[in-house]
Design a protein around this motif. Structure first.
Motif, PDB file in Angstrom:
ATOM      1  N   LYS A  54       0.833  -1.212   0.000  1.00  0.00           N
ATOM      2  CA  LYS A  54       0.000   0.000   0.000  1.00  0.00           C
ATOM      3  C   LYS A  54       0.866   1.261   0.000  1.00  0.00           C
ATOM      4  CE  LYS A  54      -1.481   1.945   3.541  1.00  0.00           C
ATOM      5  NZ  LYS A  54      -1.177   3.172   4.358  1.00  0.00           N
ATOM      6  N   GLN A  55       1.882   1.266   0.860  1.00  0.00           N
ATOM      7  CA  GLN A  55       2.771   2.426   0.953  1.00  0.00           C
ATOM      8  C   GLN A  55       3.564   2.631  -0.332  1.00  0.00           C
ATOM      9  OE1 GLN A  55       1.462   4.042   3.289  1.00  0.00           O
ATOM     10  NE2 GLN A  55       3.138   4.354   4.726  1.00  0.00           N
ATOM     11  N   ARG A  58       1.232   4.186  -2.842  1.00  0.00           N
ATOM     12  CA  ARG A  58       0.902   5.551  -2.427  1.00  0.00           C
ATOM     13  C   ARG A  58       2.038   6.523  -2.750  1.00  0.00           C
ATOM     14  NH1 ARG A  58       1.191   8.781   2.031  1.00  0.00           N
ATOM     15  NH2 ARG A  58       2.250   7.286   3.382  1.00  0.00           N
ATOM     16  N   GLU A  65      -2.237   9.711   2.688  1.00  0.00           N
ATOM     17  CA  GLU A  65      -3.124   8.599   3.042  1.00  0.00           C
ATOM     18  C   GLU A  65      -4.603   8.930   2.841  1.00  0.00           C
ATOM     19  OE1 GLU A  65      -4.562   4.996   4.067  1.00  0.00           O
ATOM     20  OE2 GLU A  65      -2.457   5.495   3.733  1.00  0.00           O
ATOM     21  N   ARG A  66      -5.001  10.136   3.212  1.00  0.00           N
ATOM     22  CA  ARG A  66      -6.419  10.499   3.116  1.00  0.00           C
ATOM     23  C   ARG A  66      -6.913  10.483   1.665  1.00  0.00           C
ATOM     24  NH1 ARG A  66      -8.982  15.999   5.758  1.00  0.00           N
ATOM     25  NH2 ARG A  66     -11.174  15.551   5.303  1.00  0.00           N
ATOM     26  N   PHE A  68      -5.493   8.865  -0.830  1.00  0.00           N
ATOM     27  CA  PHE A  68      -5.342   7.487  -1.305  1.00  0.00           C
ATOM     28  C   PHE A  68      -6.527   6.630  -0.868  1.00  0.00           C
ATOM     29  CE2 PHE A  68      -3.312   3.248  -1.196  1.00  0.00           C
ATOM     30  CZ  PHE A  68      -2.683   3.233  -2.429  1.00  0.00           C
ATOM     31  N   ARG A  69      -6.899   6.740   0.393  1.00  0.00           N
ATOM     32  CA  ARG A  69      -8.009   5.960   0.944  1.00  0.00           C
ATOM     33  C   ARG A  69      -9.332   6.377   0.302  1.00  0.00           C
ATOM     34  NH1 ARG A  69      -8.857   2.630   5.571  1.00  0.00           N
ATOM     35  NH2 ARG A  69     -10.876   1.689   5.160  1.00  0.00           N
ATOM     36  N   ARG A  70      -9.494   7.674   0.025  1.00  0.00           N
ATOM     37  CA  ARG A  70     -10.722   8.153  -0.604  1.00  0.00           C
ATOM     38  C   ARG A  70     -10.893   7.542  -2.002  1.00  0.00           C
ATOM     39  NH1 ARG A  70     -10.135  13.410   0.215  1.00  0.00           N
ATOM     40  NH2 ARG A  70      -9.277  13.887  -1.821  1.00  0.00           N
ATOM     41  N   PHE A  72      -9.640   4.690  -2.967  1.00  0.00           N
ATOM     42  CA  PHE A  72      -9.923   3.266  -2.780  1.00  0.00           C
ATOM     43  C   PHE A  72     -11.404   3.049  -2.481  1.00  0.00           C
ATOM     44  CE2 PHE A  72     -10.489  -0.480  -0.138  1.00  0.00           C
ATOM     45  CZ  PHE A  72      -9.908  -1.459  -0.936  1.00  0.00           C
ATOM     46  N   GLU A  73     -11.966   3.880  -1.614  1.00  0.00           N
ATOM     47  CA  GLU A  73     -13.383   3.758  -1.275  1.00  0.00           C
ATOM     48  C   GLU A  73     -14.259   4.011  -2.500  1.00  0.00           C
ATOM     49  OE1 GLU A  73     -14.640   2.611   1.451  1.00  0.00           O
ATOM     50  OE2 GLU A  73     -12.687   2.426   2.432  1.00  0.00           O
ATOM     51  N   LYS A  76     -14.187   0.923  -4.613  1.00  0.00           N
ATOM     52  CA  LYS A  76     -14.964  -0.158  -3.982  1.00  0.00           C
ATOM     53  C   LYS A  76     -16.449  -0.037  -4.282  1.00  0.00           C
ATOM     54  CE  LYS A  76     -15.049  -0.608   0.570  1.00  0.00           C
ATOM     55  NZ  LYS A  76     -14.615  -0.863   1.973  1.00  0.00           N
ATOM     56  N   TYR A 200      -6.907  -3.217   3.295  1.00  0.00           N
ATOM     57  CA  TYR A 200      -7.968  -2.299   3.703  1.00  0.00           C
ATOM     58  C   TYR A 200      -9.209  -3.036   4.201  1.00  0.00           C
ATOM     59  CZ  TYR A 200      -5.771   2.079   2.188  1.00  0.00           C
ATOM     60  OH  TYR A 200      -4.957   3.180   2.068  1.00  0.00           O
TER      61      TYR A 200
END
Length: 203
Positions: A54-55, A58, A65-66, A68-70, A72-73, A76, A200
């Motif tokens: 993941k890192q 990224r 991270e924020r 990147f995670r957004r 991913f969501e 999904k 995740y």
């Protein structure tokens, strides 16, 4: 917009690949940083393997991270295979497209090129690096001496880099067309996105 500003060679050595582009420092020391780096043979846990992957992804795309995670969501929630869709969302960011076309030497340089207003999409200035291009979009460098000079220099330096098949580049006119979304085999080959999906899914 926030971005990683720390030591780049250290990150490349940590993942054993030139994440931010090849440098003399990385070529000289292709082993993990720290005094035990050359002899380090630590066995990683399943969690650590997923975190590492993941890192690595990224840092490759230069996201915090924020952000990147957004993304991913978002992947999904969409149809299709989550991992592949996630990779497509990363690859079709405007800064990534500018980098892949050879208009910039790195994704960080491409982000700067976009943020400074040197890039147009479908005839309109777009200065948001995270802008997502779609099939049929036309990406071009602004028709000013400064913008074209930067692009010319970078195209010359990146002449050996192949433009992926999902993009069509007209280097003489500083224009490109997004033919379609990229297939998985046209994206970053060193990443196992399934490990990131599994990572995740723990949270």
């Amino acid at each position: 917009m926030a971005r990683y500003l720390g030591p780049t060679t250290r990150i490349s050595r940590r993942f054993n690949q030139p994440i931010f582009g090849a440098t003399k420092a990385y070529e000289k020391r292709q082993y993990p940083p720290g005094q035990h780096g050359p002899k380090l043979r630590r066995k990683m846990s399943e969690y650590a393997v997923g975190l590492n992957e993941k890192q690595k992804l990224r840092y490759t795309y230069g996201l915090l991270e924020r952000q990147f995670r957004r993304l991913f969501e978002m992947a999904k929630r969409e149809r299709g295979v989550t991992g592949e869709r996630f990779m497509q969302l990363l690859e079709t960011r405007l800064d990534s497209v500018v980098y892949l076309l050879g208009f910039a030497k790195s994704r960080a340089a491409a982000r700067q090129l976009v943020n400074h207003g040197h890039v147009r999409v479908n005839g309109h200035k777009v200065d948001i690096a995270s802008y997502s291009v779609q099939a049929g979009d036309e990406v071009e460098i602004k028709n000013t001496p400064t913008s074209r000079q930067i692009a010319t220099r970078n195209l010359e330096e990146n002449r050996g880099r192949n433009v992926p098949g999902w993009l069509s580049l007209n280097a003489e006119q500083f224009k490109a067309v997004v033919n379609r979304l990229p297939n998985r085999d046209e994206m970053e080959p060193s990443i196992n996105e399934q490990l990131i999906v599994e990572f995740y899914s723990r949270f």
